[in-house]
Enzyme design. Structure first.
Site, PDB file in Angstrom:
ATOM      1  N   GLU A  53       0.825  -1.214   0.000  1.00 32.48           N
ATOM      2  CA  GLU A  53       0.000   0.000   0.000  1.00 32.48           C
ATOM      3  C   GLU A  53       0.858   1.263   0.000  1.00 32.48           C
ATOM      4  O   GLU A  53       0.574   2.205  -0.723  1.00 32.48           O
ATOM      5  CB  GLU A  53      -0.956   0.019   1.202  1.00 32.48           C
ATOM      6  CG  GLU A  53      -2.145  -0.901   1.056  1.00 32.48           C
ATOM      7  CD  GLU A  53      -3.161  -0.457   0.016  1.00 32.48           C
ATOM      8  OE1 GLU A  53      -3.057   0.656  -0.530  1.00 32.48           O
ATOM      9  OE2 GLU A  53      -4.084  -1.247  -0.264  1.00 32.48           O
ATOM     10  N   ASP A  71      -6.293   8.347  -0.276  1.00 31.90           N
ATOM     11  CA  ASP A  71      -5.808   7.308   0.635  1.00 31.90           C
ATOM     12  C   ASP A  71      -4.640   7.886   1.417  1.00 31.90           C
ATOM     13  O   ASP A  71      -3.790   8.577   0.846  1.00 31.90           O
ATOM     14  CB  ASP A  71      -5.347   6.078  -0.151  1.00 31.90           C
ATOM     15  CG  ASP A  71      -6.462   5.482  -1.003  1.00 31.90           C
ATOM     16  OD1 ASP A  71      -7.623   5.531  -0.574  1.00 31.90           O
ATOM     17  OD2 ASP A  71      -6.156   4.965  -2.090  1.00 31.90           O
TER      18      ASP A  71
END
EC number: 3.2.1.17
Length: 148
Positions: A53, A71
């Site tokens: 990620e 994000d």
């Protein structure tokens, strides 16, 4: 006076970079913060998730033009559902947290929010990077040699 300004700019640039964890350092930190085995998810899966990620970077952000969300942080927690950035239309803020708190070098808030994410029925499958890079794979390499 110039020296003070230059020093301030240098310190600001260091602060903006954020913390990039070493793999084993992150594994130990996540274990200390209670993620090892949380909701049946192994520590190796959490480290794998963070690798794919954010590449272990606490300051990572990624804008999603489709829903105008972003994000945030080491787990790339999304502003549409989980945190408040004051910009995302229709945001839910299920973690009841500012998105900026997810960018701190101290990842305790990010861990608390990640625990909230996996408490939903989708669990760790909420993260696309986990599904693409960690699910149904041998993730033991992510904690190998870390003493955890």
């Amino acid at each position: 006076m110039k020296a003070v300004i230059i020093l301030g700019l240098v310190l600001l640039s260091v602060t903006v970079q954020g913390k990039i964890f070493e793999r084993c350092e992150l594994a130990r930190t996540l274990k200390r913060l209670g993620l090892d085995g949380y909701r049946g998810i192994s520590l190796a899966n959490w480290v794998c998730l963070a690798k794919w990620e954010s590449n272990y970077n606490t300051q990572a952000t990624n804008y999603n033009p489709g829903d105008q969300s972003t994000d945030y942080g080491i787990f790339q927690i999304n502003s549409h559902y989980w945190c408040n950035n004051g910009k995302t239309p229709g945001a839910v803020n299920a973690c009841h947290i500012s998105c900026n708190a997810l960018l701190q070098d101290n990842i305790a808030d990010a861990v608390t929010c990640a625990k909230r994410v996996v408490s939903d029925p989708q669990g760790i499958r909420a993260w696309v990077a986990w599904r693409n890079h960690c699910q149904n794979r041998d993730v033991s390499q992510y904690v190998q040699g870390c003493g955890v």
